[in-house]
Design an enzyme around this catalytic site. Structure first.
Site: not given
Length: 369
Positions: A38, A330, A333
């Site tokens: 991600s 978040d 990240h």
């Protein structure tokens, strides 16, 4: 890394494109290929039946359209187009699964990354349908067949050989596998030092496969300080401190990754694989956030619960008004600003950060060959 919750609001990929613009005179236009999780997924998971997606608000909050498309970097997509043009790219590489990925867009490169994946095939099983690393490499082969049909096999081979490749994977093998639940299958099977060796050995196989498929300049990032992200502070931290177990995992894994890459380069006889010490890069602003203009490196901009570290980043979450003041977007990240700092080190950092050389040096060397 992909978390069991969600993923980030930036893209290292596009920040690198921005950085490339500043050294464009040193190198001809070259394709750019991205593999991993991600941290670099630009939207492939939009086209998969999986929960590991970022295609709903507040993702895209800083993009001009304020629309989330599944990329973690909506605003950066807009910002980096001029920089991409400086190196001969009209745009950044599209997700490979995008229906718009065809024709001349193949000449730019491709993004094969998928949120939730790890080095190991059993990492991220809770996300069900994601592009595991072996599948990303299969799609790279498929891409080369498509490219050959378009420009001929000789030109396709040259484009791949001269391309820049970024691979970012490994963190999920700890967060979403070994430490996913107490007494996980892998933690019962391996002691942590042995598990690290196992992941490294499997990663070596992946990288050699990538080399055999034509990659000749591969930037490999390590894990960040996994135990210090807001999610781990909320779930495993003690009195505001980092998770000792995950920090131990990072301290074991990252040096062995560098050793493995050095070994591959010796085996090949040239510096194909370049290691980025992202644990050190992250660690700088995690340990002293104020020195880098952040108000906190513990609390995420978007989330809920302690440190905004629990659950998904959704429309119902707490959302900070100024993303630039937070080191983490978040629970897992880094923010856009944090990643700008990381990319600066990738481009120009000393051997403490980049080994055997930084990306600016590589680009300069390649321009002379």
């Amino acid at each position: 890394m992909a978390s069991s919750s969600t993923f980030s609001d930036f893209s290292m990929v596009l920040l690198l494109l921005l950085a490339f613009g500043s050294i464009a005179p040193l190198a001809d236009a070259r394709a750019f290929f991205i593999f991993g999780d991600s941290l670099v997924d630009s939207g492939n998971n939009n086209y998969l039946a999986t929960t590991a997606r970022a295609d709903s608000p507040p993702y895209g909050v800083d993009y001009p359209s304020r629309r989330a498309t599944g990329r973690q970097h909506e605003y950066m997509m807009f910002q980096c187009l001029p920089a991409a043009q400086k190196i001969g790219l009209s745009e950044s590489p599209l997700p490979y699964l995008s229906p718009d990925f065809n024709g001349k867009k193949l000449l730019i490169g491709a993004n094969f990354a998928s949120a939730g994946v790890g080095v190991l095939n059993d990492t991220g099983v809770q996300f069900v349908n994601i592009l595991r690393m072996y599948r990303q490499l299969e799609l790279f082969q498929e891409y080369q067949r498509r490219l050959s049909a378009q420009v001929g096999s000789k030109q396709a081979h040259k484009l791949v050989n001269q391309a820049l490749v970024l691979i970012t994977v490994g963190g999920n093998d700890f967060v979403n596998n070994y430490y996913l639940v107490p007494y996980s299958a892998r933690s019962r099977q391996y002691r942590l030092p042995d598990y690290v060796k196992f992941v490294i050995s499997e990663y070596q196989r992946l990288l050699m496969s990538l080399y055999k498929l034509g990659a000749r300049r591969v930037l490999v990032t390590g894990t960040g300080p996994m135990g210090c992200v807001p999610a781990e502070l909320a779930m495993r931290g003690t009195n505001g401190g980092c998770s000792e177990e995950l920090q131990r995992a990072a301290s074991l894994y990252n040096p062995q990754l560098v050793q493995m890459l050095n070994g591959l380069n010796r085996q090949i006889g040239k510096d194909v694989f370049i290691s980025a010490n992202t644990q050190r890069m992250h660690g700088d602003f995690v340990s002293d956030p104020q020195a880098f203009g952040f108000v906190t490196s513990q609390i995420a901009c978007c989330g809920q619960g302690p440190y905004n570290g629990l659950g998904l980043c959704t429309q119902l979450s707490n959302l900070c008004p100024n993303r630039a003041l937070y080191a983490f977007w978040d629970p897992f990240h880094p923010s856009e600003k944090a990643n700008r700092l990381i990319v600066e080190q990738i481009m120009t950092g000393s051997n403490e950060y980049m080994h055997p050389m930084n990306l600016s040096t590589i680009m300069a060397m390649d321009s002379r060959t």
